[in-house]
Motif scaffolding. Structure first.
Motif, PDB file in Angstrom:
ATOM      1  N   MET A 118     -10.731  51.728 -30.158  1.00 43.75           N
ATOM      2  CA  MET A 118      -9.869  50.627 -29.337  1.00 43.75           C
ATOM      3  C   MET A 118      -9.140  51.207 -28.198  1.00 43.75           C
ATOM      4  O   MET A 118      -8.207  52.205 -28.552  1.00 43.75           O
ATOM      5  CB  MET A 118      -9.208  49.611 -30.442  1.00 43.75           C
ATOM      6  N   PRO A 119      -9.126  50.726 -27.171  1.00 43.00           N
ATOM      7  CA  PRO A 119      -8.393  51.211 -26.046  1.00 43.00           C
ATOM      8  C   PRO A 119      -6.909  50.871 -26.139  1.00 43.00           C
ATOM      9  O   PRO A 119      -6.653  49.736 -26.726  1.00 43.00           O
ATOM     10  CB  PRO A 119      -9.068  50.685 -24.747  1.00 43.00           C
ATOM     11  N   PHE A 142      -4.052  49.496 -23.385  1.00 40.44           N
ATOM     12  CA  PHE A 142      -4.012  49.112 -22.007  1.00 40.44           C
ATOM     13  C   PHE A 142      -2.442  49.504 -21.444  1.00 40.44           C
ATOM     14  O   PHE A 142      -1.651  49.345 -22.107  1.00 40.44           O
ATOM     15  CB  PHE A 142      -4.183  47.350 -22.228  1.00 40.44           C
ATOM     16  N   VAL A 152      -7.823  31.862 -22.030  1.00 43.19           N
ATOM     17  CA  VAL A 152      -7.508  32.744 -23.222  1.00 43.19           C
ATOM     18  C   VAL A 152      -6.463  33.566 -23.235  1.00 43.19           C
ATOM     19  O   VAL A 152      -6.441  34.774 -22.506  1.00 43.19           O
ATOM     20  CB  VAL A 152      -8.842  33.697 -23.369  1.00 43.19           C
ATOM     21  N   ILE A 155      -6.345  37.343 -24.196  1.00 46.10           N
ATOM     22  CA  ILE A 155      -7.118  38.404 -23.095  1.00 46.10           C
ATOM     23  C   ILE A 155      -5.809  38.493 -22.135  1.00 46.10           C
ATOM     24  O   ILE A 155      -5.806  39.641 -21.866  1.00 46.10           O
ATOM     25  CB  ILE A 155      -8.228  37.785 -22.582  1.00 46.10           C
ATOM     26  N   THR A 167      -3.537  40.657 -23.235  1.00 42.84           N
ATOM     27  CA  THR A 167      -4.098  42.205 -23.553  1.00 42.84           C
ATOM     28  C   THR A 167      -4.168  42.906 -22.258  1.00 42.84           C
ATOM     29  O   THR A 167      -3.615  44.097 -22.082  1.00 42.84           O
ATOM     30  CB  THR A 167      -5.537  42.139 -24.428  1.00 42.84           C
ATOM     31  N   LYS A 216     -10.299  28.449 -30.969  1.00 44.97           N
ATOM     32  CA  LYS A 216     -10.495  29.812 -31.364  1.00 44.97           C
ATOM     33  C   LYS A 216      -9.367  30.226 -32.449  1.00 44.97           C
ATOM     34  O   LYS A 216      -9.772  31.015 -33.272  1.00 44.97           O
ATOM     35  CB  LYS A 216      -9.973  30.840 -30.110  1.00 44.97           C
ATOM     36  N   THR A 231     -12.432  37.987 -27.922  1.00 44.75           N
ATOM     37  CA  THR A 231     -11.088  37.429 -28.291  1.00 44.75           C
ATOM     38  C   THR A 231     -11.142  36.800 -29.730  1.00 44.75           C
ATOM     39  O   THR A 231     -10.441  37.133 -30.596  1.00 44.75           O
ATOM     40  CB  THR A 231     -10.499  36.522 -27.563  1.00 44.75           C
ATOM     41  N   ILE A 271     -11.904  39.880 -31.914  1.00 43.76           N
ATOM     42  CA  ILE A 271     -10.569  40.438 -32.431  1.00 43.76           C
ATOM     43  C   ILE A 271      -9.801  39.652 -33.337  1.00 43.76           C
ATOM     44  O   ILE A 271      -9.374  40.167 -34.174  1.00 43.76           O
ATOM     45  CB  ILE A 271     -10.035  40.877 -30.973  1.00 43.76           C
ATOM     46  N   MET A 272      -9.798  38.197 -33.041  1.00 49.74           N
ATOM     47  CA  MET A 272      -9.022  37.529 -33.956  1.00 49.74           C
ATOM     48  C   MET A 272      -9.485  37.538 -35.121  1.00 49.74           C
ATOM     49  O   MET A 272      -8.776  37.426 -35.944  1.00 49.74           O
ATOM     50  CB  MET A 272      -8.901  36.032 -33.386  1.00 49.74           C
ATOM     51  N   ALA A 315      -8.851  43.863 -27.573  1.00 47.93           N
ATOM     52  CA  ALA A 315      -8.746  44.849 -28.495  1.00 47.93           C
ATOM     53  C   ALA A 315      -7.414  44.639 -29.453  1.00 47.93           C
ATOM     54  O   ALA A 315      -6.729  43.930 -29.092  1.00 47.93           O
ATOM     55  CB  ALA A 315      -8.396  46.203 -27.447  1.00 47.93           C
ATOM     56  N   ASP A 316      -7.657  45.316 -30.574  1.00 48.07           N
ATOM     57  CA  ASP A 316      -6.626  45.515 -31.362  1.00 48.07           C
ATOM     58  C   ASP A 316      -6.780  46.480 -32.274  1.00 48.07           C
ATOM     59  O   ASP A 316      -7.797  47.067 -32.565  1.00 48.07           O
ATOM     60  CB  ASP A 316      -6.438  44.125 -32.135  1.00 48.07           C
TER      61      ASP A 316
END
Lengths: 350, 78, 426
Positions: free
Chosen positions: A211-212, A214, B18, B21, B24, C288, C319, C322-323, C355-356
């Motif tokens: 995982m990156p 950010f 979203v 995102i 993120t 989601k 997403t 990842i969720m 990402a997580d």
């Protein structure tokens, strides 16, 4: 055909000069191989195509305490041999040696001569240089020499000959941030099941994608008087003039578009559409204001709520488009917006 | 994209469906949108109702641009 | 629930006066089948063609791929809720025409349709190059709306697969595979010491060309739920979507879900395969959040130790993935997630949109942005010119000599996120 000329860089320890007490050993050039160089010259795959013609030796402390001058001397010695390839190390888990190997290999690469090195993944030199040079992943001690040479030799030859380099998992180098496709032996579902079994048993497993993290930028300063501000619209939702004049791709866009909206007060099915291939386009095609709110913004300008709208809007397709590409477009767009004295941006995404 | 533009110091408000995102990737001012195929619209409503919602979202975006922020902030309008 | 799959290996498809399966060959009466497909008034014309492994044939734009199967015994029939009446499938016996498929193509509906090459560079990336394919080329009546067009072609493919499958109802299978899922209670009693593992199957559900149907229900209108793996083998889940051809789960993929197969291979040995949780990937953030909450809740309630989560598509569904991962891990259930990557043509970009740190175990199907060169093939079934507009193609993808330069995205099934292929990336 004559063999590839190889120069090998090693430290005082592997040259059998001494341990820590000799770490201040100054750079020295010797003809032929020294110490671990023998393992390369005895590796059949390597020996068929290449030969270590000279070895440069330098003490780890000396190198790291006098980086600039040491590097200059070492580089001079290397270049004097007109090598086709330079191999540094392997350094295993020796920290200063790893940094020296990385520094030398990177400098050699920059000078246009192919170079590789090898070290343990936790060697500080690994993180510092894995994006600049191929670093073969080795064990954490010199007991892993055989294994290291076995992986370094073929990669070194490939790099020297300018051949295509496979994925890190195939070639054995530390992941360098460049993702490359290759065929595994087992299919993905089986790899997933095996990975889960290991994870459930608290055994070590290797993820195929780390995982990156950010990065962030500081927020722009707030607008004080919106009625005087010049706003620009930007979208990754692929809104383009009808017919997609720039042929922006439906996925993995290779460009962005700059389009005049000064004459529009409302986007309609006759004037605009979406080029985006990642969502159901029916709604955006029927009324592109649903993605790019030109109608509302124009109304607000009329009312005096917003100062003005920048003559152009900018659009690209976010679908499957690499982050690096998006960043490049945005950097170019941002430059134009600064030049055109835009005060704030509304960016819409689908 | 948000970051690369904001790097010039121009405030950017990101209207995105979203939100995770958007967070993120590092947008600083975020306004949630309606849905991916129609972030600022809703085809289930009449044209007038739809425009009202679009105004709400744009108003919130303008408010966001006029609000000093230090960290990532989501400006809810619902 | 226990299902036997009767495997009937197929080595060829041919047109003939009588539709039948004989000695490993499927014979198709083209006129009879065409008439059946054209009963749908939304379709103006249909053509049939055959593409065999190794032939110099390209099929594009491909919409779906379906394996012909037929229920021999047990409740219900193939593709319940769509082709057959709603009934709980997944038990008894089903015959499988292994080595064959029905492939649908025709005028393009959306950007997300793909390419199948039967030979050359492209053939390496799509599993369908290894099958004997009956290709159904459907053209809609003029002025048909996109949603109706998509539906008509989808049904034509399923009807064809059903028609072919039924030819094998009385054929004796060469090999029988048996799959069984027991009740939660029985599983606990039989394998008290084995880790309990479920499969979280994420279904694309984002609208036109991004939908999946479960017993005929559009997945976007459903909450996360539990399904038996054998129901999926009987066609309970159907693809109505292409989300970039490379990471679309075709109906073929659902019928032959590799995660299910590989979990069954370990069932009762290293783990207890409890069942399948299906969840959607919708366009609203609230959906989601709700769906992933629900997934985690079901994982917790089933008393799982581990879960494999497979994604479909990319971008905003990253997403959802990842969720799901984050929330399932938060329940103390260990996860492995399967995805693919969009790391740019040079592979240097970030691979996922989200990402997580909880996602410590990732399997990848490869970088869909990597550029490939597909040679000119002797025959194209469909429309080569769409190479420039499908996802992964670009202006000039179709070269003057008939070859195609495009991203791997364009190849149907190339970076499949159920882990169907060996392709990966590092």
């Amino acid at each position: 055909m004559s063999k590839l000329r190889v120069v090998h860089y090693i430290n005082q320890f592997f040259a059998n000069i001494g341990g820590e007490e000799k770490a201040d050993y100054q750079p020295e050039l010797r003809e032929g191989f020294v110490g671990p160089g023998m393992a390369f010259n005895q590796n059949k795959e390597f020996a068929d195509e290449a030969e270590i013609v000279a070895t440069v030796i330098c003490g780890d402390s000396y190198f790291n305490e006098n980086v600039d001058s040491a590097l200059e001397t070492v580089m001079g010695m290397i270049k004097s041999q007109n090598p086709d390839l330079v191999i540094c190390g392997p350094a295993f888990n020796a920290g200063r040696y790893g940094v020296a190997c990385g520094t030398v290999a990177a400098a050699v690469n920059k000078a246009g001569i192919p170079a590789i090195t090898g070290m343990y993944k936790e060697n500080p030199g690994a993180d510092m240089f894995k994006k600049e040079v191929y670093i073969i992943s080795t064990k954490n001690s010199a007991a892993g020499m055989r294994d290291a040479v076995k992986k370094m030799a073929p990669l070194a030859i490939k790099v020297a000959k300018g051949e295509a380099i496979g994925a890190s998992a195939e070639e054995g180098y530390l992941p360098n941030g460049i993702r490359k496709n290759f065929f595994e032996k087992k299919r993905g579902s089986q790899r997933a099941v095996e990975m889960l079994i290991k994870k459930l048993a608290d055994k070590e497993f290797e993820t195929e994608y780390e995982m990156p993290s950010f990065d962030r930028v500081a927020p722009g300063e707030a607008i004080k008087d919106m009625s005087k501000a010049k706003i620009a619209l930007v979208t990754s939702g692929g809104i383009v003039p009808k017919g997609n004049p720039d042929h922006i791709e439906s996925s993995s866009a290779s460009k962005y578009g700059q389009y005049d909206i000064s004459m529009f007060t409302d986007l309609t099915a006759e004037t605009h559409e979406t080029a985006h291939g990642g969502y159901d386009p029916v709604y955006a095609n029927a009324d592109a204001d649903r993605v790019l709110p030109v109608d509302v913004i124009k109304e607000y300008i009329e009312e005096g709520k917003i100062g003005s709208l920048h003559q152009y809007y900018y659009a690209t397709v976010g679908n499957g488009t690499a982050v690096a590409s998006a960043k490049k477009y945005a950097t170019e767009i941002g430059k134009k917006l600064v030049d055109d004295h835009v005060d704030a941006v509304i960016l819409t995404s689908t | 994209m948000v970051k690369a533009i904001e790097a010039y110091g121009i405030p950017v408000v990101h209207i995105a469906t979203v939100v995770p995102i958007s967070q993120t990737v590092g947008a600083n001012r975020i306004v949630p949108a309606i849905a991916i195929p129609h972030p600022l619209g809703n085809p289930a409503l009449t044209h007038e109702e739809e425009k009202e919602i679009r105004k709400k979202i744009v108003n919130k975006a303008l408010e966001a641009l006029q609000t000093p922020v230090e960290d990532q902030t989501v400006f809810e309008w619902k | 629930m226990k299902l036997e799959l009767g495997i009937i290996p197929i080595s060829d498809i041919q047109f003939g006066p009588e539709s039948k399966v004989e000695n490993g060959t499927i014979y198709v009466n083209a006129e009879e089948l065409k008439a059946l497909i054209l009963e749908d008034e939304a379709l103006q014309s249909v053509e049939l063609d055959i593409a065999r492994p190794g032939e110099s044939v390209r099929i594009m734009p491909v919409k779906d791929v379906i394996e012909p199967r037929v229920k021999v015994s047990g409740e219900g029939a193939m593709f319940p809720g769509v082709i057959s009446k709603v009934a709980t499938v997944g038990s008894g016996r089903t015959n499988v025409l292994r080595g064959s498929a029905v492939v649908t193509t025709g005028k393009i509906v959306g950007f997300q349709e793909g390419i199948i090459d039967m030979t050359g560079e492209g053939a390496k990336y799509t599993p369908f190059s290894q099958l004997n394919n009956l290709v159904v080329v459907c053209e809609p009546v003029d002025g048909l709306a996109k949603h109706a067009h998509e539906k008509a072609v989808r049904l034509a493919g399923l009807k064809t697969a059903d028609y072919i499958g039924k030819l094998a109802k009385n054929i004796e299978a060469e090999e029988i595979e048996t799959y069984e899922t027991v009740s939660v209670k029985e599983g606990l009693q039989r394998w008290p010491d084995l880790p309990r593992v479920a499969y979280v199957l994420m279904l694309q559900s984002q609208g036109l060309l991004h939908d999946t149907y479960v017993y005929g229900v559009d997945a976007k209108q459903s909450l996360t739920t539990v399904i038996m793996p054998t129901e999926i083998m009987d066609g309970a889940i159907l693809s109505g979507n292409c989300v970039s051809a490379c990471d679309k789960n075709t109906t073929y993929h659902h019928l032959n879900n590799p995660v299910i197969k590989d979990l069954f291979a370990q069932h009762g040995k290293t783990l207890n395969f409890v069942g399948v949780i299906i969840t959607n990937e919708n366009v609203y953030l609230a959906d989601k959040m709700r769906s992933s909450d629900w997934t985690a809740k079901l994982c917790d309630w089933l008393g799982l130790d581990g879960a494999i989560v497979s994604q479909e598509g990319f971008g905003n569904p990253d997403t959802d993935l990842i969720m799901n991962c984050k929330k399932i891990e938060a329940k103390g259930v260990k996860t492995v997630i399967i995805t693919d990557e969009y790391a740019g043509r040079d592979g240097a970009s970030q691979s996922l949109a989200d990402a997580d740190a909880a996602a410590t175990a990732v399997v990848t199907g490869g970088n869909a942005n990597e550029v490939i060169h597909l040679p000119k093939l002797d025959k194209v079934i469909g429309y080569p010119e769409v190479a420039d507009i499908i996802a992964g193609g670009f202006d000039g993808s179709l070269q003057a000599d008939g070859s195609i330069i495009a991203e791997l995205q364009v190849i149907t099934g190339a970076t499949n996120e159920m882990g169907f292929n060996t392709l990966s990336a590092r």
